[in-house]
Design a protein around this motif. Structure first.
Motif, PDB file in Angstrom:
ATOM      1  N   VAL A 169       0.846  -1.195   0.000  1.00 28.60           N
ATOM      2  CA  VAL A 169       0.000   0.000   0.000  1.00 28.60           C
ATOM      3  C   VAL A 169       0.881   1.243   0.000  1.00 28.60           C
ATOM      4  O   VAL A 169       1.997   1.231   0.519  1.00 28.60           O
ATOM      5  N   SER A 170       0.390   2.293  -0.604  1.00 27.02           N
ATOM      6  CA  SER A 170       1.125   3.552  -0.666  1.00 27.02           C
ATOM      7  C   SER A 170       0.428   4.649   0.118  1.00 27.02           C
ATOM      8  O   SER A 170       0.907   5.772   0.178  1.00 27.02           O
ATOM      9  N   ARG A 171      -0.721   4.341   0.693  1.00 29.67           N
ATOM     10  CA  ARG A 171      -1.447   5.315   1.500  1.00 29.67           C
ATOM     11  C   ARG A 171      -1.742   4.711   2.872  1.00 29.67           C
ATOM     12  O   ARG A 171      -2.077   3.528   2.978  1.00 29.67           O
ATOM     13  N   ILE A 172      -1.611   5.532   3.901  1.00 23.92           N
ATOM     14  CA  ILE A 172      -1.847   5.048   5.259  1.00 23.92           C
ATOM     15  C   ILE A 172      -3.288   4.583   5.422  1.00 23.92           C
ATOM     16  O   ILE A 172      -3.580   3.657   6.180  1.00 23.92           O
ATOM     17  N   GLU A 173      -4.199   5.227   4.673  1.00 21.28           N
ATOM     18  CA  GLU A 173      -5.616   4.866   4.773  1.00 21.28           C
ATOM     19  C   GLU A 173      -5.901   3.434   4.348  1.00 21.28           C
ATOM     20  O   GLU A 173      -6.913   2.845   4.735  1.00 21.28           O
ATOM     21  N   ASP A 174      -5.015   2.863   3.515  1.00 24.75           N
ATOM     22  CA  ASP A 174      -5.235   1.504   3.005  1.00 24.75           C
ATOM     23  C   ASP A 174      -4.635   0.416   3.893  1.00 24.75           C
ATOM     24  O   ASP A 174      -4.796  -0.771   3.607  1.00 24.75           O
ATOM     25  N   VAL A 175      -3.922   0.821   4.960  1.00 21.74           N
ATOM     26  CA  VAL A 175      -3.228  -0.163   5.797  1.00 21.74           C
ATOM     27  C   VAL A 175      -4.212  -1.121   6.453  1.00 21.74           C
ATOM     28  O   VAL A 175      -4.037  -2.349   6.428  1.00 21.74           O
ATOM     29  N   ASN A 176      -5.265  -0.582   7.065  1.00 20.51           N
ATOM     30  CA  ASN A 176      -6.228  -1.440   7.762  1.00 20.51           C
ATOM     31  C   ASN A 176      -6.882  -2.448   6.832  1.00 20.51           C
ATOM     32  O   ASN A 176      -7.182  -3.579   7.229  1.00 20.51           O
ATOM     33  N   GLN A 177      -7.101  -2.045   5.580  1.00 16.87           N
ATOM     34  CA  GLN A 177      -7.732  -2.952   4.621  1.00 16.87           C
ATOM     35  C   GLN A 177      -6.840  -4.151   4.315  1.00 16.87           C
ATOM     36  O   GLN A 177      -7.305  -5.296   4.298  1.00 16.87           O
ATOM     37  N   VAL A 178      -5.554  -3.892   4.089  1.00 12.86           N
ATOM     38  CA  VAL A 178      -4.659  -4.982   3.700  1.00 12.86           C
ATOM     39  C   VAL A 178      -4.228  -5.814   4.910  1.00 12.86           C
ATOM     40  O   VAL A 178      -3.906  -7.006   4.788  1.00 12.86           O
ATOM     41  N   ILE A 179      -4.240  -5.195   6.102  1.00 13.96           N
ATOM     42  CA  ILE A 179      -3.841  -5.899   7.317  1.00 13.96           C
ATOM     43  C   ILE A 179      -5.010  -6.682   7.919  1.00 13.96           C
ATOM     44  O   ILE A 179      -4.822  -7.581   8.747  1.00 13.96           O
ATOM     45  N   GLY A 180      -6.217  -6.390   7.496  1.00 14.39           N
ATOM     46  CA  GLY A 180      -7.410  -7.014   8.066  1.00 14.39           C
ATOM     47  C   GLY A 180      -7.369  -8.536   8.151  1.00 14.39           C
ATOM     48  O   GLY A 180      -7.643  -9.100   9.219  1.00 14.39           O
ATOM     49  N   PRO A 181      -7.047  -9.245   7.054  1.00 16.13           N
ATOM     50  CA  PRO A 181      -6.999 -10.720   7.135  1.00 16.13           C
ATOM     51  C   PRO A 181      -5.996 -11.237   8.166  1.00 16.13           C
ATOM     52  O   PRO A 181      -6.249 -12.236   8.840  1.00 16.13           O
ATOM     53  N   MET A 182      -4.851 -10.548   8.300  1.00 16.21           N
ATOM     54  CA  MET A 182      -3.868 -10.967   9.302  1.00 16.21           C
ATOM     55  C   MET A 182      -4.427 -10.782  10.713  1.00 16.21           C
ATOM     56  O   MET A 182      -4.264 -11.655  11.585  1.00 16.21           O
ATOM     57  N   ASN A 183      -5.072  -9.644  10.947  1.00 14.81           N
ATOM     58  CA  ASN A 183      -5.689  -9.409  12.257  1.00 14.81           C
ATOM     59  C   ASN A 183      -6.749 -10.454  12.560  1.00 14.81           C
ATOM     60  O   ASN A 183      -6.917 -10.877  13.715  1.00 14.81           O
ATOM     61  N   LEU A 184      -7.469 -10.874  11.535  1.00 11.86           N
ATOM     62  CA  LEU A 184      -8.495 -11.903  11.724  1.00 11.86           C
ATOM     63  C   LEU A 184      -7.866 -13.218  12.172  1.00 11.86           C
ATOM     64  O   LEU A 184      -8.406 -13.913  13.053  1.00 11.86           O
ATOM     65  N   LEU A 185      -6.722 -13.574  11.596  1.00 11.81           N
ATOM     66  CA  LEU A 185      -6.009 -14.786  12.012  1.00 11.81           C
ATOM     67  C   LEU A 185      -5.619 -14.712  13.488  1.00 11.81           C
ATOM     68  O   LEU A 185      -5.765 -15.688  14.239  1.00 11.81           O
ATOM     69  N   VAL A 186      -5.136 -13.547  13.906  1.00 11.90           N
ATOM     70  CA  VAL A 186      -4.726 -13.371  15.298  1.00 11.90           C
ATOM     71  C   VAL A 186      -5.930 -13.507  16.233  1.00 11.90           C
ATOM     72  O   VAL A 186      -5.854 -14.163  17.281  1.00 11.90           O
ATOM     73  N   ILE A 187      -7.048 -12.902  15.850  1.00 10.27           N
ATOM     74  CA  ILE A 187      -8.249 -12.953  16.687  1.00 10.27           C
ATOM     75  C   ILE A 187      -8.761 -14.385  16.806  1.00 10.27           C
ATOM     76  O   ILE A 187      -9.134 -14.839  17.897  1.00 10.27           O
ATOM     77  N   VAL A 188      -8.772 -15.112  15.685  1.00  8.60           N
ATOM     78  CA  VAL A 188      -9.220 -16.508  15.708  1.00  8.60           C
ATOM     79  C   VAL A 188      -8.314 -17.343  16.621  1.00  8.60           C
ATOM     80  O   VAL A 188      -8.791 -18.136  17.438  1.00  8.60           O
ATOM     81  N   ALA A 189      -6.996 -17.156  16.467  1.00 11.94           N
ATOM     82  CA  ALA A 189      -6.051 -17.895  17.310  1.00 11.94           C
ATOM     83  C   ALA A 189      -6.266 -17.575  18.783  1.00 11.94           C
ATOM     84  O   ALA A 189      -6.218 -18.464  19.644  1.00 11.94           O
ATOM     85  N   PHE A 190      -6.517 -16.318  19.088  1.00  9.58           N
ATOM     86  CA  PHE A 190      -6.711 -15.905  20.475  1.00  9.58           C
ATOM     87  C   PHE A 190      -7.957 -16.561  21.081  1.00  9.58           C
ATOM     88  O   PHE A 190      -7.913 -17.076  22.203  1.00  9.58           O
TER      89      PHE A 190
END
Length: 421
Positions: A309-330
């Motif tokens: 990503v080249s814009r800070i606004e797009d970070v949450n969108q691309v990081i979302g699946p990774m965060n979902l993995l962490v939440i599921v594991a937790f």
């Protein structure tokens, strides 16, 4: 290696002095001090309540309940002052409304000769006073019924005494009940640490890379340092930042606990439970190992995704699946604390994106075969290595991608750009 050190130091220093980090750390330290000193804070409120006390007007016709009730409330006489009155119920309620008394207790005798009471106050928020009066009346009732049945106080105590029941194990290697309870507390805390570390610092890595891309600093870095040095410079730099924050939290927690121990009996209990001598050293070693491996796994993934990503606004969108993995594991780990031997927990402990939490849960709560531990760690290390190799290629091409992000479609473009060089 020199470029790696420069990137690491630059990342660590910039984030360490940022307002966001300083404010979040300060809030966390204040919250930690509140948790550690909670007993002292509650005691201050209790002392304030004791200094005021509550005058309770007793309304009864027979006159037989004042003396036994006063005796039962004697331990709380500094907070509850029972006053015998000649008022009727209506007059007592009016006196409470006028503020003459803090509360009124209307006593009556039921058909079977047992006490029956109604507590009146100007607010239902009062909890301590009615609870203590209810307990006192319950004891009076039990004494009266015991006497009517011809039972002695010793016989009544024997009836209510708890049954002797112990749990044990036939395995010499299994943890004792005390060790298991301490391990459960330790595992519980570490699961939260891993969970929040990945969410907070993983997002921080991706944001750091996106910020540099948006300022075109990345083009200069690409020409002066290898993609592996850039990626792991940021990963290690943010990792040191995390250790700095946890170190401050640990020091404040221990310091506050020492002060609490001096002023409040038992104030050191929580730290002793988590970090006491009875915590096995191997469990602490497992915690450090899986924390580091979990951080490296998700941080490498976050750095790779952040380069797309080249814009800070797009970070949450691309990081979302990774965060979902962490939440599921937790959540799997949270449910697994009560069933660490289940087949589902065993299987998921070998899945690399889940194993930092779930395999740590198993080694903390159970005695597992060595080969299972080594296999899980081996798969996890191999996954980190594969992600590092693939991630460095994606990172090298991804940092040169600008414009609107199309998330995972950019991975192919990033690899193609790397091949052209």
């Amino acid at each position: 290696m020199r470029n790696f050190g420069i990137i690491l130091a630059h990342t660590y220093k910039n984030r360490l002095m940022s307002k966001a980090f300083l404010i979040s750390t300060a809030i966390t330290l204040i919250f930690m001090m509140f948790i550690i000193n909670m007993d002292r804070i509650f005691m201050m409120f209790e002392e304030d309540a004791e200094s005021r006390g509550v005058e309770v007007a007793l309304v009864e016709e027979s006159g037989e309940w004042f003396l036994p009730l006063s005796e039962q409330l004697e331990p709380h006489s500094d907070r509850i002052q029972l006053i015998e009155t000649s008022l009727n119920e209506e007059e007592a309620l009016e006196a409470v409304s006028d503020g003459e008394y803090g509360a009124a207790l209307v006593m009556q005798e039921s058909n079977d000769g047992l006490p029956r009471a109604t507590f009146y106050s100007d607010s239902l928020a009062q909890q301590f006073t009615p609870m203590q009066i209810q307990n006192a009346l319950q004891h009076i009732k039990e004494t009266q019924v015991t006497q009517e049945l011809g039972l002695s106080s010793e016989a009544l105590a024997e009836i209510y005494s708890p049954i002797s029941f112990e749990t044990s194990t036939v395995s010499d290697s299994a943890r004792s009940e005390r060790e298991l309870n301490q391990a459960r507390s330790f595992v519980y805390v570490l699961l939260f640490v891993i969970y929040f570390s990945v969410l907070i610092f993983g997002n921080m890595i991706a944001t750091e890379i996106a910020t540099e891309k948006s300022s075109r600093v990345m083009e200069i870095l690409v020409s002066s340092a290898s993609p592996v040095a850039q990626m792991f410079g940021k990963i290690v730099g943010i990792g040191l930042l995390a250790l700095t924050q946890y170190g401050l939290i640990f020091l404040v927690a221990v310091g506050s606990s020492v002060v609490s121990q001096d002023e409040v009996e038992g104030g050191f209990t929580m730290i002793q439970t988590l970090l006491g001598e009875s915590i096995p050293l191997d469990l602490i070693g497992y915690a450090v190992l899986f924390f580091l491996l979990g951080y490296l796994l998700y941080a490498t993934l976050a750095a790779t995704l952040g380069s797309l990503v080249s814009r800070i606004e797009d970070v949450n969108q691309v990081i979302g699946p990774m965060n979902l993995l962490v939440i599921v594991a937790f959540f799997i780990a949270m449910f697994g604390i009560n069933a660490p031997e289940s087949s589902f927990i065993t299987i998921t402990s070998f899945i690399p994106f889940f194993s930092p939490m779930i395999m740590f849960l198993r080694v903390g709560m159970l005695t597992i075969p060595l080969w299972e531990f080594l296999l899980s760690v081996g798969i996890l290390v191999a996954t980190i290595g594969i992600l590092a190799i693939i991630g460095s290629r994606i990172f090298k091409g991804g940092v040169l991608l600008y414009g609107k992000s199309s998330a995972f479609k950019d991975i192919k473009r990033a690899i193609q750009m790397t091949k052209k060089e």
